[in-house]
Design a protein around this motif. Structure first.
Motif, PDB file in Angstrom:
ATOM      1  N   ALA A  13      69.755 -17.168  45.706  1.00 17.35           N
ATOM      2  CA  ALA A  13      70.725 -17.076  46.794  1.00 17.35           C
ATOM      3  C   ALA A  13      70.547 -18.226  47.790  1.00 17.35           C
ATOM      4  O   ALA A  13      71.525 -18.821  48.251  1.00 17.35           O
ATOM      5  N   VAL A  14      69.305 -18.556  48.101  1.00 14.29           N
ATOM      6  CA  VAL A  14      69.030 -19.667  49.010  1.00 14.29           C
ATOM      7  C   VAL A  14      69.528 -20.979  48.400  1.00 14.29           C
ATOM      8  O   VAL A  14      70.225 -21.760  49.045  1.00 14.29           O
ATOM      9  N   ALA A  15      69.184 -21.216  47.150  1.00  9.73           N
ATOM     10  CA  ALA A  15      69.610 -22.450  46.477  1.00  9.73           C
ATOM     11  C   ALA A  15      71.130 -22.533  46.387  1.00  9.73           C
ATOM     12  O   ALA A  15      71.718 -23.593  46.644  1.00  9.73           O
ATOM     13  N   GLU A  16      71.788 -21.432  46.035  1.00  6.35           N
ATOM     14  CA  GLU A  16      73.250 -21.436  45.941  1.00  6.35           C
ATOM     15  C   GLU A  16      73.885 -21.716  47.302  1.00  6.35           C
ATOM     16  O   GLU A  16      74.898 -22.406  47.385  1.00  6.35           O
ATOM     17  N   GLY A  17      73.285 -21.200  48.359  1.00  6.41           N
ATOM     18  CA  GLY A  17      73.796 -21.470  49.698  1.00  6.41           C
ATOM     19  C   GLY A  17      73.730 -22.948  50.049  1.00  6.41           C
ATOM     20  O   GLY A  17      74.685 -23.518  50.575  1.00  6.41           O
ATOM     21  N   TYR A  18      72.602 -23.565  49.739  1.00  4.07           N
ATOM     22  CA  TYR A  18      72.470 -24.996  49.991  1.00  4.07           C
ATOM     23  C   TYR A  18      73.441 -25.794  49.129  1.00  4.07           C
ATOM     24  O   TYR A  18      74.076 -26.738  49.602  1.00  4.07           O
ATOM     25  N   LEU A  19      73.554 -25.440  47.875  1.00  4.40           N
ATOM     26  CA  LEU A  19      74.474 -26.157  46.982  1.00  4.40           C
ATOM     27  C   LEU A  19      75.911 -26.038  47.491  1.00  4.40           C
ATOM     28  O   LEU A  19      76.650 -27.028  47.505  1.00  4.40           O
ATOM     29  N   ALA A  20      76.311 -24.854  47.910  1.00  5.16           N
ATOM     30  CA  ALA A  20      77.668 -24.665  48.440  1.00  5.16           C
ATOM     31  C   ALA A  20      77.881 -25.500  49.699  1.00  5.16           C
ATOM     32  O   ALA A  20      78.950 -26.089  49.885  1.00  5.16           O
ATOM     33  N   SER A  21      76.860 -25.585  50.551  1.00 12.90           N
ATOM     34  CA  SER A  21      76.991 -26.379  51.779  1.00 12.90           C
ATOM     35  C   SER A  21      77.139 -27.863  51.473  1.00 12.90           C
ATOM     36  O   SER A  21      77.637 -28.621  52.294  1.00 12.90           O
ATOM     37  N   LEU A  22      76.719 -28.262  50.281  1.00 15.09           N
ATOM     38  CA  LEU A  22      76.864 -29.653  49.847  1.00 15.09           C
ATOM     39  C   LEU A  22      78.201 -29.899  49.152  1.00 15.09           C
ATOM     40  O   LEU A  22      78.499 -31.017  48.761  1.00 15.09           O
ATOM     41  N   GLY A  23      78.964 -28.843  48.956  1.00 18.98           N
ATOM     42  CA  GLY A  23      80.239 -28.986  48.262  1.00 18.98           C
ATOM     43  C   GLY A  23      80.115 -28.849  46.760  1.00 18.98           C
ATOM     44  O   GLY A  23      81.033 -29.185  46.017  1.00 18.98           O
ATOM     45  N   CYS A  24      78.974 -28.353  46.293  1.00 21.40           N
ATOM     46  CA  CYS A  24      78.751 -28.194  44.850  1.00 21.40           C
ATOM     47  C   CYS A  24      79.148 -26.789  44.408  1.00 21.40           C
ATOM     48  O   CYS A  24      78.971 -25.826  45.148  1.00 21.40           O
TER      49      CYS A  24
END
Length: 141
Positions: free
Chosen positions: A60-71
């Motif tokens: 969940a943490v990794a997905e949050g960061y990835l989403a914040s990057l536009g990924c």
């Protein structure tokens, strides 16, 4: 979609990514050690990422960061799922947990590499909570 080499360089080019990745002897590993100052004109980084992680909170943490990057990202919980999913879908980057119950990240990476089409080599970044130096030689093989 941005090239996978851009995704592999996130820690030096995008401040949100610096909180996710830090430079170590292995390359880029999951962590939060080197935040960078945000430039006013930072654009989102786009890419499609396969996240292989058996721990839901870490995922969940990794997905949050990835989403914040536009990924965009696809989360799978095992090495077996990673091998199957990577065979049927294009990813710009694979974030691979090294320790999973059914198949470790080393074995999954080996199978992904063996089954890849000629000329395709998706970057695979190791994720681990262990001391990165202990895994350096094994990851570089």
């Amino acid at each position: 979609m941005t090239s996978s080499s851009t995704l592999a360089d996130l820690a030096t080019t995008h401040p949100a990514a610096a909180r996710v990745f830090y430079r170590s002897g292995l390359g880029f590993c999951f962590g939060g050690r080197r935040p960078l100052a945000r430039a006013a004109d930072d654009a989102a980084i786009k890419g499609h990422v396969l996240l292989v992680e058996d721990e839901p909170v870490n995922a969940a943490v990794a997905e949050g960061y990835l989403a914040s990057l536009g990924c965009t990202s696809v989360w799978v919980k095992s090495g077996n799922e990673a091998v199957a999913r990577s065979a049927g879908e294009h990813f710009d980057l694979i974030l691979m947990d090294l320790n999973m119950p059914d198949m470790d990240g080393f074995t999954a990476t080996q199978l992904i590499r063996q089954r890849a089409k000629q000329g395709e080599r998706t970057p695979i970044v190791a994720l681990t909570a262990h001391d990165a130096t202990a895994f350096r030689d094994k990851c570089l093989r």
